[in-house]
Scaffold this motif. Structure first.
Motif, PDB file in Angstrom:
ATOM      1  N   ASP A 272       7.401  -1.155  -6.655  1.00 41.44           N
ATOM      2  CA  ASP A 272       6.175  -1.309  -6.017  1.00 41.44           C
ATOM      3  C   ASP A 272       5.770  -0.258  -5.012  1.00 41.44           C
ATOM      4  N   ALA A 273       6.527   0.355  -4.428  1.00 44.35           N
ATOM      5  CA  ALA A 273       6.625   1.365  -3.486  1.00 44.35           C
ATOM      6  C   ALA A 273       6.179   2.624  -4.061  1.00 44.35           C
ATOM      7  N   ASN A 274       6.463   2.882  -5.170  1.00 45.28           N
ATOM      8  CA  ASN A 274       6.147   3.876  -6.302  1.00 45.28           C
ATOM      9  C   ASN A 274       4.819   3.718  -6.795  1.00 45.28           C
ATOM     10  N   ILE A 275       4.593   2.563  -7.333  1.00 41.97           N
ATOM     11  CA  ILE A 275       3.197   2.232  -7.751  1.00 41.97           C
ATOM     12  C   ILE A 275       2.067   2.524  -6.767  1.00 41.97           C
ATOM     13  N   LYS A 276       2.267   1.806  -5.768  1.00 48.12           N
ATOM     14  CA  LYS A 276       1.393   1.693  -4.650  1.00 48.12           C
ATOM     15  C   LYS A 276       1.306   2.870  -3.544  1.00 48.12           C
TER      16      LYS A 276
ATOM     17  N   ALA B  29       7.653  11.782   2.035  1.00 41.48           N
ATOM     18  CA  ALA B  29       6.569  12.174   1.147  1.00 41.48           C
ATOM     19  C   ALA B  29       5.552  11.640   1.157  1.00 41.48           C
ATOM     20  N   ILE B  30       5.383   9.963   1.224  1.00 40.08           N
ATOM     21  CA  ILE B  30       4.118   9.146   1.172  1.00 40.08           C
ATOM     22  C   ILE B  30       3.565   9.355   2.170  1.00 40.08           C
TER      23      ILE B  30
ATOM     24  N   ALA C 127       3.970  13.434  -5.846  1.00 39.93           N
ATOM     25  CA  ALA C 127       4.962  13.957  -6.719  1.00 39.93           C
ATOM     26  C   ALA C 127       6.263  13.843  -5.951  1.00 39.93           C
ATOM     27  N   GLY C 128       6.451  14.128  -4.839  1.00 39.47           N
ATOM     28  CA  GLY C 128       7.569  14.145  -4.040  1.00 39.47           C
ATOM     29  C   GLY C 128       8.117  12.732  -3.845  1.00 39.47           C
ATOM     30  N   ALA C 129       7.214  11.801  -3.537  1.00 31.56           N
ATOM     31  CA  ALA C 129       7.596  10.410  -3.492  1.00 31.56           C
ATOM     32  C   ALA C 129       8.047   9.753  -4.943  1.00 31.56           C
ATOM     33  N   ASN C 130       7.188  10.141  -5.775  1.00 33.08           N
ATOM     34  CA  ASN C 130       7.721   9.755  -7.133  1.00 33.08           C
ATOM     35  C   ASN C 130       9.048  10.262  -7.424  1.00 33.08           C
ATOM     36  N   GLU C 131       9.452  11.404  -7.161  1.00 33.48           N
ATOM     37  CA  GLU C 131      10.619  12.016  -7.704  1.00 33.48           C
ATOM     38  C   GLU C 131      11.572  11.294  -6.676  1.00 33.48           C
ATOM     39  N   ASN C 132      11.570  11.032  -5.644  1.00 31.28           N
ATOM     40  CA  ASN C 132      12.480  10.692  -4.498  1.00 31.28           C
ATOM     41  C   ASN C 132      12.621   9.080  -5.076  1.00 31.28           C
TER      42      ASN C 132
END
Length: 126
Positions: free
Chosen positions: A91-95, A41-42, A48-53
């Motif tokens: 960190d991955a989610n924030i950035k 997703a990233i 949105a997909g990145a955040n969800e996963n």
């Protein structure tokens, strides 16, 4: 459980009938799957997909941490590892940076493999 399809029923039954050891393996498998989905997703700029996963992977790590029996010495070490993994996922989610996921995925695979081997060995000794 009205209107549940056969696959969902199978998943539910698998979880409900699994041993605690198998449940831990299932959690690791799920975390690895969600990290891979988040990476994809990233890369595809699907925020949105990145955040969800990533959130699902974070929830699994939090559950693994909460389930530790702190009366064992190794639990303190595992708590530190889980804390590290959780922070990398945040960190991955924030950035929205997949590089944070390299170490997370590698460590999750190693933990899963170790747990799986311990599970197999305990079955042999039973």
């Amino acid at each position: 459980m009205i209107n549940v399809n056969a696959y969902q029923q199978y998943q539910y039954n698998s979880i409900m009938s699994a041993s605690p050891e198998r449940l831990v393996l299932m959690l690791f498998e799920g975390a690895i799957r969600f990290v891979k989905l988040a990476r994809k997703a990233i890369e595809e700029k699907d925020i949105a997909g990145a955040n969800e996963n990533l959130t699902k992977a974070q929830d699994i790590i939090a559950e693994l941490n909460q389930s530790l029996d702190m009366s064992y010495d190794i639990s303190e070490n595992l708590a530190g590892i889980y804390d590290f993994l959780y922070r990398r996922l945040v960190d991955a989610n924030i950035k929205k940076d997949a590089e944070f996921l390299d170490v997370v995925e590698s460590m999750l695979k190693e933990l899963k493999d170790t747990w799986e081997q311990a599970y197999v060995n305990s079955k042999k000794n039973s």
